[in-house]
Scaffold this active site. Structure first.
Site, mmCIF file in Angstrom:
data_model
loop_
_atom_site.group_PDB
_atom_site.id
_atom_site.type_symbol
_atom_site.label_atom_id
_atom_site.label_comp_id
_atom_site.label_asym_id
_atom_site.label_seq_id
_atom_site.Cartn_x
_atom_site.Cartn_y
_atom_site.Cartn_z
ATOM 1 N N TYR A 133 22.070 -6.901 -40.128
ATOM 2 C CA TYR A 133 22.514 -8.291 -40.283
ATOM 3 C C TYR A 133 21.888 -9.128 -39.168
ATOM 4 C CZ TYR A 133 25.944 -11.891 -41.670
ATOM 5 O OH TYR A 133 26.557 -13.031 -42.130
ATOM 6 N N LYS A 161 19.601 -8.347 -43.988
ATOM 7 C CA LYS A 161 20.160 -9.654 -44.358
ATOM 8 C C LYS A 161 19.861 -10.638 -43.233
ATOM 9 C CE LYS A 161 24.641 -12.000 -44.765
ATOM 10 N NZ LYS A 161 25.959 -11.952 -45.401
ATOM 11 N N ASN A 220 32.699 -10.193 -40.992
ATOM 12 C CA ASN A 220 32.822 -11.196 -39.939
ATOM 13 C C ASN A 220 32.783 -10.432 -38.627
ATOM 14 O OD1 ASN A 220 33.125 -14.048 -40.119
ATOM 15 N ND2 ASN A 220 34.830 -13.706 -41.525
ATOM 16 N N HIS A 269 31.360 -8.097 -47.539
ATOM 17 C CA HIS A 269 31.190 -9.161 -46.552
ATOM 18 C C HIS A 269 31.743 -8.734 -45.198
ATOM 19 C CE1 HIS A 269 33.293 -12.691 -44.623
ATOM 20 N NE2 HIS A 269 32.062 -13.152 -44.679
ATOM 21 N N PRO A 308 22.639 -18.727 -46.495
ATOM 22 C CA PRO A 308 22.818 -19.957 -45.711
ATOM 23 C C PRO A 308 24.249 -20.507 -45.762
ATOM 24 C CG PRO A 308 21.842 -20.494 -47.817
ATOM 25 C CD PRO A 308 22.091 -18.997 -47.842
ATOM 26 N N ASN A 309 25.189 -19.714 -46.251
ATOM 27 C CA ASN A 309 26.591 -20.163 -46.334
ATOM 28 C C ASN A 309 26.721 -21.537 -46.990
ATOM 29 O OD1 ASN A 309 27.086 -18.312 -43.480
ATOM 30 N ND2 ASN A 309 28.581 -18.160 -45.144
ATOM 31 N N LYS A 357 21.020 -14.300 -41.776
ATOM 32 C CA LYS A 357 21.932 -15.443 -41.846
ATOM 33 C C LYS A 357 21.093 -16.707 -41.736
ATOM 34 C CE LYS A 357 25.532 -15.667 -42.248
ATOM 35 N NZ LYS A 357 26.498 -15.933 -43.271
ATOM 36 N N HIS A 402 28.797 -6.818 -38.733
ATOM 37 C CA HIS A 402 28.370 -7.473 -37.489
ATOM 38 C C HIS A 402 28.304 -6.464 -36.338
ATOM 39 C CE1 HIS A 402 29.330 -11.101 -39.721
ATOM 40 N NE2 HIS A 402 29.100 -11.892 -38.692
HETATM 41 O O1 GKR Z 1 29.365 -14.530 -38.278
HETATM 42 O O2 GKR Z 1 28.473 -16.522 -38.369
HETATM 43 C C1 GKR Z 1 28.929 -15.507 -38.907
HETATM 44 C C2 GKR Z 1 28.880 -15.397 -40.419
HETATM 45 O O3 GKR Z 1 28.366 -16.572 -40.970
HETATM 46 C C3 GKR Z 1 30.239 -15.064 -40.988
HETATM 47 O O4 GKR Z 1 31.222 -15.837 -40.410
HETATM 48 C C4 GKR Z 1 30.275 -15.192 -42.474
HETATM 49 O O5 GKR Z 1 31.581 -15.194 -42.924
HETATM 50 O O6 GKR Z 1 28.905 -13.226 -42.465
HETATM 51 C C5 GKR Z 1 29.625 -14.074 -43.207
HETATM 52 C C6 GKR Z 1 28.964 -14.392 -44.510
HETATM 53 O O7 GKR Z 1 28.352 -13.515 -45.062
HETATM 54 O O8 GKR Z 1 29.091 -15.502 -44.997
HETATM 55 MG MG MG Z 2 27.975 -14.698 -46.862
#
Ligand code: GKR
Ligand code: MG
Length: 418
Positions: free
Chosen positions: A145, A187, A318, A316, A218-219, A189, A345
């Site tokens: 990740y 993956k 966090n 998923h 990109p959420n 982010k 993570h």
């Molecule tokens: O840790 O910044 C982060 C991620 O963006 C996380 O908060 C997300 O919930 O990893 C996550 C995702 O796949 O959207």
């Molecule tokens: Mg996601």
């Protein structure tokens, strides 16, 4: 066997300055650690969010659990229903999609359900995977990740990963993570830079790792039109495109033209979202997360539901510690319909509350622990240290956006901004 004592300990652990669409991770990530002390000395462990609003609901639920039999999950649900009272816990950073009373209830219930299953397994001398229907795989695959990141938190020493803001440094961070953990898929982010730059990073990863399946998430940072363009640019490059744009409608517009499957942990986050998402053909892959899908048992049911509707399933993550990873691994170990490597993570953290060694990565996967319960042991000294960090760090809820303004004063989190 009955619950004698319920202890919820908020903890904070060091977290690097990882970037996402809503800002940047603060110096500490917050979690809460649950210990269900039972008669006979068995202790069931759980882990979930550490935000203040979540802790209020969890502590309220805990008040009515003393005396409950450790197999009485309906009693736990009743306690959670009474404590939540139809209220809504909003995570505020918005990275796990919409909020609702049902999602709040499932989130609170899950915290306790995992600890109940851990205690049940310990009592029976069986791993949690057996309580979920038994092991269908010995090892659980995870993906590397990757995050864009700053070199250091302001006022802190740089971390070992350095600055990652270019395709070249994305590739070098991938190499380091893969060398260390053996991940076989990757993956990234996204939602941090204009999409063309993130496409370039994915292309650089493709060149450097021709055999690794790739994903970008990109959420919901792009408009439907931009997402359609990105999807075409990355034709043949991605195994799936995760949450390019917000909402079931937006995702369905993208899915109509995207050559690859679309995945989500943002627009399908509760059971009621499944029928409209299926009807709109909005997503092909659901990313489950037992922390808000109502625990391990209901997450198994989610897998069955995804199979029924022809949807793929991934997992998923966090920022989390070892109790959560153990729960994820036990669940994945029992889930036949798990069609992609899970997110974690894990590589980004340097501290934990569990005794090390139970969850080692090899070839990008973790063996499903065979010890009773979740298969991990709490380290009371480590728990004490991370609780002190919590007390001293001053953070009480995750807020990536406000922290980001220290780096970019006019930063505005805004989904679908590109
Ligand atoms: O840790 O910044 C982060 C991620 O963006 C996380 O908060 C997300 O919930 O990893 C996550 C995702 O796949 O959207
Ligand atoms: Mg996601």
């Amino acid at each position: 066997m009955r619950i004698r004592e319920v202890t919820i300990t908020p903890v904070a652990f060091a977290d690097p300055p990882l970037l996402n669409v809503t800002g940047v991770h603060e110096p500490y990530a917050l979690r809460s650690i649950l210990q269900l002390g039972c008669e006979d000395g068995v202790v069931g462990l759980g882990e979930s969010y550490g935000d203040e609003d979540f802790l209020v609901l969890a502590n309220k639920t805990a008040e009515s659990l003393v005396g409950v039999d450790i197999f009485d999950l309906p009693a736990v649900r009743r306690a959670a229903v009474a404590a939540v009272g139809g209220g809504i816990y909003a995570d505020r950073h918005g990275l796990t999609g919409g909020v609702s009373a049902d999602k709040t209830l499932q989130t609170v219930y899950s915290f306790f359900e995992v600890a109940m299953l851990d205690a049940q397994g310990k009592l029976l001398g069986r791993p949690v995977v057996d309580l979920l229907g038994a092991k269908v795989r010995d090892r659980v695959d995870f993906s590397a990740y990757l995050f864009y990141k700053y070199a250091a938190h302001q006022g802190f020493q740089p971390d070992e990963w350095g600055e990652v803001l270019t395709p070249e440094t994305v590739v070098s961070s991938a190499r380091k993570m893969i060398d260390r953990y053996g991940f076989r898929s990757i993956k990234l982010k996204g939602g941090v830079f204009p999409p063309a730059e993130e496409i370039a990073a994915i292309q650089a990863l493709r060149d450097a790792f021709p055999e690794h399946p790739l994903r970008i998430d990109p959420n919901g940072g792009w408009t439907p039109a931009t997402s359609q363009w990105v999807a075409k640019e990355l034709d043949g490059v991605l195994e799936y495109l995760e949450d390019p744009t917000p909402g079931i409608d937006g995702m369905s517009q993208v899915a109509a033209v995207a050559p690859m499957p679309l995945a989500t942990n943002m627009c399908v986050v509760e059971y009621a979202h499944i029928p409209p998402a299926v009807e709109a053909k909005a997503v092909s892959v659901v990313l489950s997360d037992h922390h808000f899908w109502g625990g391990l048992r209901l997450s198994s049911a989610l897998a069955t539901m995804c199979e029924t509707f022809g949807l793929g399933l991934s997992m998923h993550s966090n920022s989390h510690l070892g109790i959560s990873l153990a729960a994820m691994v036990q669940l994945a170990g029992a889930t036949g319909h798990l069609t992609y490597a899970c997110d974690t993570h894990w590589p980004w953290k340097t501290q934990d509350v569990i005794v090390p060694g139970a969850l080692d990565f090899e070839g990008g996967s973790v063996a499903v622990p065979s010890k009773p319960g979740l298969g991990v042991e709490l380290d009371p000294d480590a728990l004490g240290r991370l609780h002190s960090t919590y007390l001293n760090c001053g953070l009480r809820r995750r807020d990536d956006a406000t922290y980001m303004r220290r780096y970019v004063p006019d930063f505005e989190p805004n989904t679908a901004r590109w």
